[in-house]
Design a protein around this motif. Structure first.
Motif, mmCIF file in Angstrom:
data_model
loop_
_atom_site.group_PDB
_atom_site.id
_atom_site.type_symbol
_atom_site.label_atom_id
_atom_site.label_comp_id
_atom_site.label_asym_id
_atom_site.label_seq_id
_atom_site.Cartn_x
_atom_site.Cartn_y
_atom_site.Cartn_z
ATOM 1 N N SER A 67 -38.952 24.656 -5.098
ATOM 2 C CA SER A 67 -40.143 24.867 -5.849
ATOM 3 C C SER A 67 -40.597 23.924 -6.660
ATOM 4 O O SER A 67 -42.128 23.895 -6.872
ATOM 5 C CB SER A 67 -39.554 25.979 -6.854
ATOM 6 N N LEU A 68 -40.091 22.935 -7.107
ATOM 7 C CA LEU A 68 -40.591 21.801 -7.909
ATOM 8 C C LEU A 68 -41.551 21.042 -6.881
ATOM 9 O O LEU A 68 -42.693 20.492 -7.502
ATOM 10 C CB LEU A 68 -39.750 21.065 -8.453
ATOM 11 N N PHE A 69 -41.059 20.534 -5.585
ATOM 12 C CA PHE A 69 -41.633 19.827 -4.724
ATOM 13 C C PHE A 69 -42.609 20.736 -3.853
ATOM 14 O O PHE A 69 -43.263 20.228 -2.723
ATOM 15 C CB PHE A 69 -40.980 18.908 -4.130
ATOM 16 N N GLY A 70 -42.576 22.069 -3.861
ATOM 17 C CA GLY A 70 -43.400 22.822 -2.973
ATOM 18 C C GLY A 70 -44.692 22.621 -3.015
ATOM 19 O O GLY A 70 -45.542 23.064 -1.977
ATOM 20 N N GLY A 71 -45.083 22.453 -3.816
ATOM 21 C CA GLY A 71 -46.628 22.410 -4.199
ATOM 22 C C GLY A 71 -47.195 21.149 -3.338
ATOM 23 O O GLY A 71 -48.360 21.123 -3.141
ATOM 24 N N ILE A 72 -46.334 20.142 -3.073
ATOM 25 C CA ILE A 72 -46.841 18.985 -2.337
ATOM 26 C C ILE A 72 -47.148 19.304 -0.979
ATOM 27 O O ILE A 72 -48.593 19.247 -0.541
ATOM 28 C CB ILE A 72 -45.992 18.067 -2.471
ATOM 29 N N PRO A 73 -46.385 19.817 -0.104
ATOM 30 C CA PRO A 73 -46.707 20.240 1.219
ATOM 31 C C PRO A 73 -47.890 21.596 1.245
ATOM 32 O O PRO A 73 -48.696 21.560 2.136
ATOM 33 C CB PRO A 73 -45.567 20.953 1.746
ATOM 34 N N ILE A 115 -33.985 25.484 -0.421
ATOM 35 C CA ILE A 115 -35.343 24.867 -0.124
ATOM 36 C C ILE A 115 -36.487 25.714 0.269
ATOM 37 O O ILE A 115 -37.733 25.880 -0.227
ATOM 38 C CB ILE A 115 -35.080 23.575 0.601
ATOM 39 N N GLY A 116 -36.056 26.597 1.306
ATOM 40 C CA GLY A 116 -37.026 27.736 1.811
ATOM 41 C C GLY A 116 -37.337 28.704 0.846
ATOM 42 O O GLY A 116 -38.575 28.821 0.713
ATOM 43 N N VAL A 117 -36.480 29.052 0.217
ATOM 44 C CA VAL A 117 -36.745 29.942 -0.990
ATOM 45 C C VAL A 117 -37.682 29.569 -1.977
ATOM 46 O O VAL A 117 -38.722 30.135 -2.244
ATOM 47 C CB VAL A 117 -35.415 30.562 -1.872
ATOM 48 N N GLY A 118 -37.340 28.506 -2.452
ATOM 49 C CA GLY A 118 -38.281 27.753 -3.458
ATOM 50 C C GLY A 118 -39.628 27.476 -3.053
ATOM 51 O O GLY A 118 -40.435 27.775 -3.926
ATOM 52 N N ALA A 119 -39.758 26.840 -2.016
ATOM 53 C CA ALA A 119 -41.147 26.569 -1.366
ATOM 54 C C ALA A 119 -41.876 27.951 -0.987
ATOM 55 O O ALA A 119 -43.054 27.953 -1.239
ATOM 56 C CB ALA A 119 -40.972 25.818 -0.121
#
Length: 463
Positions: A67-73, A115-119
């Motif tokens: 979730s924290l880095f999901g904004g990048i992709p 990671i999938g959930v957060g993204a």
């Protein structure tokens, strides 16, 4: 509502189904893993247990990262490609967790799924909010939440049925591995959805490319040109000559709003109840099999009242639903605490837990992903979504990590009676109600671009 936009939104929202399934399926594997791998021990002199960190909350720490880095992709690759790779992560996590030979590799694959959930909690709401209109944005984006609770319900049912069919020593592997099937189906389906026209324009793609995306959304070609120009004008109006970052000071108001709605979402105790539902119900006096079956009722109520929330979110508005949910939270949590404290019967306690779930579904559950996805301007929306969802998952991970320390029947601080936990959550919901009354704005029926202007700090004339 255009049927094609509805179908496309539903496809993207299926990431929420995998989100709900993945996060709750561990509740059925919780006790068996604890016994088979003997994970219920403290790490040194700390208050943390190995089981709490590596088995129950490892997926949530992956979710925090996603979730924290999901904004990048989501910003650089695009909403569609990010959703595709999310499906791949879910698939790998399901199979890896099912075949894990020991707790460390198990934790790694749960981390990957997290990671999938957060993204997904970044990419899916952003994508749906960008392809919908101001009039339908609430209902369409809330489909993500509907799919979360549908995934939760199916996970509870799946755990119960698998628990009946298979021996306990291998049932938990089937519980976790079965997720690979819907993950594979979702990954294939997401190929067919178009890119977000707003994202394409923000990346300065050619008008022809944007037009193709708009027509794939079901907008007639004669209206597509008008739609394209409207988005262009709105983006130009909100685009600054210099690039303001998310933390430049201009977006302090949406940052605070996103933080607080996510903070209160987890301090309601919702993930605490969902993740540990069988154990909580066993502590209330239900046998193991009965507690798994009763967990299904939690999923059913969650689904029914999510329907109610979705149907009302564009009629009553986000703020009114939060009023209803907050009051329901306070009453139900206080009564659950009283039931544990007084030794009231398991039926009464389950009743108030179900009222708690209904309150969440109508209020926070229906509102949070919609609200966070719409309060940030176009150019920082994906990063703002990461901020809000990251806050949500940090607190979810901390609560899940600490729960065994307080709840466990053998080593927990409140092992004799966990009533103080529920009273604490009730007090936090009183604070949420005050926040809704005095700070939360209504966003119903306002375009994304207009909201961006209203909630962003205007530059001083001297700048």
């Amino acid at each position: 509502m255009d049927k094609r936009i509805f179908r496309i939104s539903l496809t993207a929202a299926l990431a929420g189904f995998l989100f709900g399934f993945d996060t709750v399926v561990i509740s059925g594997a919780n006790q068996p893993i604890k016994e088979i791998w003997d994970t219920n021990w403290f790490l040194g002199d700390s208050i943390f247990t190995f089981h709490g960190i590596f088995i129950m909350s490892m997926a949530l720490w992956g979710t925090v990262l996603g979730s924290l880095f999901g904004g990048i992709p989501t910003d650089r690759l695009g909403r569609k490609k990010t959703l595709f790779w999310i499906g791949v992560l879910y698939f790998a996590s399901a199979l890896g967790s099912a075949f894990a030979p020991e707790p460390y590799s198990f934790s790694l694959f749960r981390f990957i799924g997290g990671i999938g959930v957060g993204a997904s909690s970044v990419a899916a709401p952003v994508y749906i909010s960008e392809i919908s209109t101001a009039q339908t944005r609430g209902r369409l984006t809330a489909m993500y939440q509907f799919n979360i609770v549908f995934g939760i319900l199916i996970a509870f049912i799946s755990n119960y049925l698998i628990g009946i069919i298979f021996d306990e020593s291998i049932a938990w592997r089937w519980m976790l591995g079965i997720e690979g099937l819907p993950a594979l189906i979702y990954t294939i389906m997401v190929f067919k959805i178009p890119n977000s026209p707003r994202w394409l324009l923000m990346k300065d793609r050619a008008d022809a490319v944007v037009m193709e995306s708009i027509t794939l959304l079901g907008i007639a070609r004669d209206k597509a040109h008008l739609h394209l120009e409207q988005i262009k004008i709105a983006i130009v109006e909100t685009k600054e000559k210099n690039s303001d970052g998310l933390f430049s000071g201009k977006y302090n108001k949406p940052l605070v709003l996103a933080f607080l709605i996510a903070f209160f979402n987890q301090l309601s105790g919702i993930n605490f109840v969902l993740y540990y539902a069988p154990e909580i119900l066993e502590r209330a006096g239900l046998a193991s099999g009965e507690s798994l079956f009763s967990s299904i009722s939690i999923g059913v109520i969650n689904l029914i009242f999510t329907f109610v929330g979705i149907s009302l979110i564009d009629k009553l508005g986000r703020k009114q639903l939060m009023y209803i949910g907050s009051i329901g939270y306070i009453v139900s949590l206080a009564m659950v605490g009283w039931c544990f404290y007084s030794g009231a019967g398991s039926v009464l306690l389950l009743t108030f837990i179900l009222i708690f779930i209904a309150s969440h579904a109508v209020g926070q559950g229906a509102v949070i992903w919609v609200f966070i996805s719409e309060i940030f301007p176009n150019k920082v929306r994906s990063y703002g979504q990461s901020w809000g969802t990251g806050t949500h998952w940090v607190f979810a991970a901390l609560i899940t990590l600490l729960t065994p320390t307080f709840l466990d029947a053998e080593i927990g601080i409140f092992k004799d009676n966990p009533w103080p936990i529920f009273i604490f959550f009730a007090v936090m919901m009183v604070l949420q109600l005050l926040w809704v009354i005095f700070m939360m704005p209504e966003t119903k029926g306002i375009t994304l671009e207009e909201l961006g202007k209203l909630l962003s700090k205007k530059k001083r004339d001297t700048e």
